[in-house]
Design an enzyme around this catalytic site. Structure first.
Site, PDB file in Angstrom:
ATOM      1  N   SER A 137       0.855  -1.185   0.000  1.00  0.00           N
ATOM      2  CA  SER A 137       0.000   0.000   0.000  1.00  0.00           C
ATOM      3  C   SER A 137       0.889   1.232   0.000  1.00  0.00           C
ATOM      4  O   SER A 137       2.075   1.163   0.364  1.00  0.00           O
ATOM      5  CB  SER A 137      -0.885   0.003   1.254  1.00  0.00           C
ATOM      6  OG  SER A 137      -1.548   1.240   1.417  1.00  0.00           O
ATOM      7  N   TYR A 149      -3.167  -1.418  10.256  1.00  0.00           N
ATOM      8  CA  TYR A 149      -3.041  -1.585   8.807  1.00  0.00           C
ATOM      9  C   TYR A 149      -1.710  -1.019   8.314  1.00  0.00           C
ATOM     10  O   TYR A 149      -1.011  -1.650   7.520  1.00  0.00           O
ATOM     11  CB  TYR A 149      -4.201  -0.883   8.101  1.00  0.00           C
ATOM     12  CG  TYR A 149      -4.204  -1.066   6.596  1.00  0.00           C
ATOM     13  CD1 TYR A 149      -4.727  -2.215   6.032  1.00  0.00           C
ATOM     14  CD2 TYR A 149      -3.673  -0.090   5.747  1.00  0.00           C
ATOM     15  CE1 TYR A 149      -4.731  -2.397   4.644  1.00  0.00           C
ATOM     16  CE2 TYR A 149      -3.671  -0.263   4.373  1.00  0.00           C
ATOM     17  CZ  TYR A 149      -4.203  -1.419   3.831  1.00  0.00           C
ATOM     18  OH  TYR A 149      -4.183  -1.604   2.463  1.00  0.00           O
TER      19      TYR A 149
END
Length: 298
Positions: A137, A149
């Site tokens: 990401s 995350y």
């Protein structure tokens, strides 16, 4: 015929990639968590696609998947592995979270990626070449917070970077995909997680942060949701290129926000990042969340 195994094919990037690769005429093993997803993919795709049930957090299911893939491939090797399975919740400010929240995220996003690769690595390297593609990401390079995350995706980046050196002797290359914000259901789940975490906080902590902070936090997520790109095919194309191109990239930065804002910011000192975030907040009208106890001291 090349064979690929993809995880996280229930929805989003994984599902679209499975459909696209099937149309290209290659052999696809599409790993899904839900029986419903297996049925849908089986009905939509050709017999070249084999949908299998797989929870990447369970080593026994991974071993069964390996045995199934071996049985179907026979003497052939697996050319590509895409570690796409991932979750984005629980989410929230650091103080609202628990060790269990981090463990839950790591089990899927990081340890799931590592364990899946451990199980299928021998099938890839035995062919004398292949590709491992990991979904990271922009938040694996730029950390706006210490959310689970973010930390898990930084781990995926480190794992990919290190494995690429070890795998090169077997002519196996490792690639990372670093998407920005795209219109999937991830941000909806994050908003739900914020509200759930808020309700479970002790009253004293709620008072220190204040409900205005919670609302500002949600507003930031809503803004990301509004600005997210609808062209999810960009990510799918990057995945396909990493798997099939003669000269694939080590990293694929996908999305204008990742390419021109967040990953460039990752090279700056944290103090400068905070300053730029405040400027961006003023330009967009989105207030940076400030805890009530901090506002009251000013």
């Amino acid at each position: 015929m090349c064979a690929f195994l993809l995880t996280g094919c229930d929805s989003g990037f994984g599902r679209l990639l499975a459909l696209n690769l099937d149309k290209l005429g290659v052999h696809v093993f599409a790993a899904c968590l839900l029986d419903k997803s297996i049925q849908e993919l089986t009905e939509q795709c050709s017999s070249r696609l084999v949908a299998i049930k797989l929870d990447v957090t369970k080593s026994n299911e991974l071993q069964k998947a390996v045995e199934l893939v071996k049985k179907i491939l026979g003497t052939r090797s697996l050319w590509g592995l895409v570690n796409n399975a991932g979750v984005a919740t629980p989410n929230g400010p650091f103080e609202w979270l628990t060790k269990k929240d981090y463990q839950q995220m790591f089990d899927v996003n990081l340890l799931g990626t590592i364990d899946t690769t451990l199980h299928f690595y021998p099938l890839i390297r035995k062919g004398g070449g292949g590709r491992i593609v990991n979904i990271a990401s922009q938040l694996g390079r730029y950390a706006p917070s210490a959310a689970p995350y973010v930390v898990s995706k930084f781990g995926v980046e480190g794992f990919s970077e290190g494995l690429s050196k070890e795998a090169s002797q077997f002519n196996v290359s490792v690639h990372t995909i670093e998407p920005g914000y795209f219109k999937t259901n991830i941000l909806d789940k994050q908003k739900e997680s914020i509200n759930t975490k808020w309700k479970n906080l002790e009253t004293s902590v709620q008072n220190e942060y204040g409900d205005e902070f919670r609302q500002q936090y949600l507003d930031v997520i809503k803004q990301f949701e509004k600005d997210s790109s609808e062209n999810v095919q960009w990510v799918v194309d990057a995945l396909a290129h990493a798997l099939t191109a003669r000269y694939p990239k080590d990293r694929y930065v996908v999305g204008y926000d990742a390419l021109f804002v967040y990953i460039p910011m990752a090279y700056l000192p944290s103090t400068i990042q905070v300053l730029l975030l405040n400027i961006l907040g003023k330009l967009t009208g989105i207030k940076i969340p400030i805890a009530a106890c901090v506002r009251n001291r000013k």
